[in-house]
Design an enzyme around this catalytic site. Structure first.
Site, PDB file in Angstrom:
ATOM      1  NE  ARG A  35      -4.192  -1.760   1.688  1.00  0.00           N
ATOM      2  CZ  ARG A  35      -5.157  -2.141   2.479  1.00  0.00           C
ATOM      3  NH1 ARG A  35      -5.181  -1.749   3.726  1.00  0.00           N
ATOM      4  NH2 ARG A  35      -6.121  -2.891   2.038  1.00  0.00           N
ATOM      5  CE  LYS A 198     -23.621 -15.403   4.312  1.00  0.00           C
ATOM      6  NZ  LYS A 198     -23.401 -14.574   5.506  1.00  0.00           N
ATOM      7  N   GLY A 374     -14.248  -3.360   0.075  1.00  0.00           N
ATOM      8  CA  GLY A 374     -15.593  -2.801   0.245  1.00  0.00           C
ATOM      9  C   GLY A 374     -15.879  -1.687  -0.747  1.00  0.00           C
TER      10      GLY A 374
END
Ligand code: ADP
Ligand code: MG
Length: 394
Positions: A35, A198, A374
């Site tokens: 990063r 999922k 996210g």
């Protein structure tokens, strides 16, 4: 189009730059500095063009209090080494205080300093106006280059832009270009490949992509919820019970939208959820009651490989199987190889998919690998990300 650091005069100005230096640490030592390395192009550009660079980031979850184990001091050190010049560390527990203000005002053109972890202040995650103002007063303009937190409206990611002109750094520029523009205005055929554990986590992404793609490919654990909705036996495979009906609806929506939806035709099933379990390939309508699907089968892999290689744009989110276990990594690998060999624009979004591509050594063969888990999902859902919304348009 969003403004970037290239679109403004930076010489002699104080650039307040939000980076993502949320690196893994073990006993105070950085174990992976990717990063930090990724942030270098924007920082170097600003330095070389005579800006006075003030960097800020969060690290971990100190919950609004100064906590030694979450200090950014090791990042300042690593950054100094990578840049080959001293990065001054303004290590205030309060993030901004008189000493920090003084250090910022004394910066010379091309010099760099780093503030302490912005999450040492409670106001950061609440986007407190006073803290945003304190930060903003350190700079003349704001550069957002932290894609991983762009889906959060925090003081250092969005709030500061109430007081400063805002542009993007090169990392966010690339994310907007690929996750935004390529998905909004793709070269066709546009194929999305969805997998992972999922269905529930990915419903909004699937719904948004159904409006845009020509073909939607389903693999991974979520396939079994779709199978269940078609009345198939899925044995002990992972099932998202609450979303069986929704899966049926998504299949209908795809048909109504004229989107080709591909489900696996065969699966690699195991007795237990571990690598060295007994396993075999079964067709989708023949899954034994005491076994679980852990990967797409070879026929499916071939089918998906073909669909991917016919595409002009591919977005991939979620592995095709339990790729962490070598016996169940073949399907994910086949798809990764198809993308690597393809001339299509290939975009990987999602932490585990990126890790899989990395694991197969194919990362540099992809057009773009999104850095935000996210944040990239929210982008693919078609949501507006607060940290990007604040950046001025060209
Ligand atoms: P991403 O991070 O790329 O968005 P997810 O977090 O949604 O992906 O899903 C990744 C996880 O899904 C992996 O840990 C993988 O082992 C798991 N997975 C894939 N296929 C299956 C399956 N058939 N059964 C159980 N877990 C699966
Ligand atoms: Mg994940």
């Amino acid at each position: 189009m969003k403004k970037t650091v290239r679109d403004i005069e930076v010489k002699g100005k104080r650039a307040l730059v939000r980076c993502d230096f949320n690196v893994p640490l073990k006993d105070g030592v950085i174990t992976d500095d990717i990063r930090i390395v990724s942030a270098l192009p924007t920082i170097r550009y600003l330095m070389e063009n005579g800006a006075r660079v003030i960097l800020m980031s969060h690290l971990g979850r100190p919950d609004g209090e100064p906590k030694k184990e979450f200090t950014l001091a090791p990042v300042a050190e690593r950054l100094s080494r990578l840049l080959g010049t001293e990065v001054k560390f303004a290590g205030s527990d309060n993030v901004v205080d008189d000493k920090v203000r003084e250090a910022a005002s004394e910066l010379k053109d091309g010099e760099v300093m780093l503030l302490e972890n912005v999450r040492f202040r409670k106001e950061e995650t609440k986007n407190g106006a006073d803290f945003a103002k304190e930060l903003a007063q350190l700079g003349d303009f704001f550069v957002n280059d932290a894609f991983g937190t762009a889906h959060r409206a925090h003081a250092s990611t969005a709030g500061v832009a109430d007081y400063l002109p805002a542009v993007s750094g090169f990392l966010i520029e690339k994310e907007v270009e690929f996750l935004g523009n390529a998905v909004e205005n793709p070269k066709r055929p546009f194929v999305a490949i969805m997998g992972g554990a999922k269905v529930g986590d990915k419903i909004p992404v699937i719904e948004n992509l159904l409006k845009k793609v020509d073909t939607l490919i389903i693999g991974g654990g979520m396939a079994y919820t779709f199978f269940k909705s078609q009345g198939l036996e899925i044995g002990t495979s992972i099932l998202d019970k609450d979303n069986v009906e929704l899966a049926a609806e998504l299949l209908k929506k795809a048909e109504a939208a004229g989107v080709k939806m591909l489900l696996p035709v065969d699966c690699v099933c195991g007795k237990e959820f571990k690598n060295d379990t007994e396993y075999a390939v079964y067709s989708k309508d023949n899954i034994p009651a005491d076994m679980m699907g852990l990967d797409i089968g070879p026929k499916t892999a071939e089918l998906y490989r073909q669909a991917a290689s016919d595409a002009a744009t591919v977005v991939w989110n979620g592995p095709m199987g339990v790729f962490e276990m070598p016996n169940f990594a073949k399907g994910t690998k086949a798809v990764a190889e198809a993308l690597a060999e393809s001339d299509a624009v290939t975009i990987i979004g999602g932490g585990d998919s990126a890790a899989a591509v990395e694991q197969f050594g194919l990362a540099d063969k992809m057009t773009h690998i999104s850095t935000g888990g996210g944040a990239s999902l929210e982008f693919l859902e078609g949501k507006t990300l607060p940290g990007i919304a604040v950046i001025e348009d060209k």
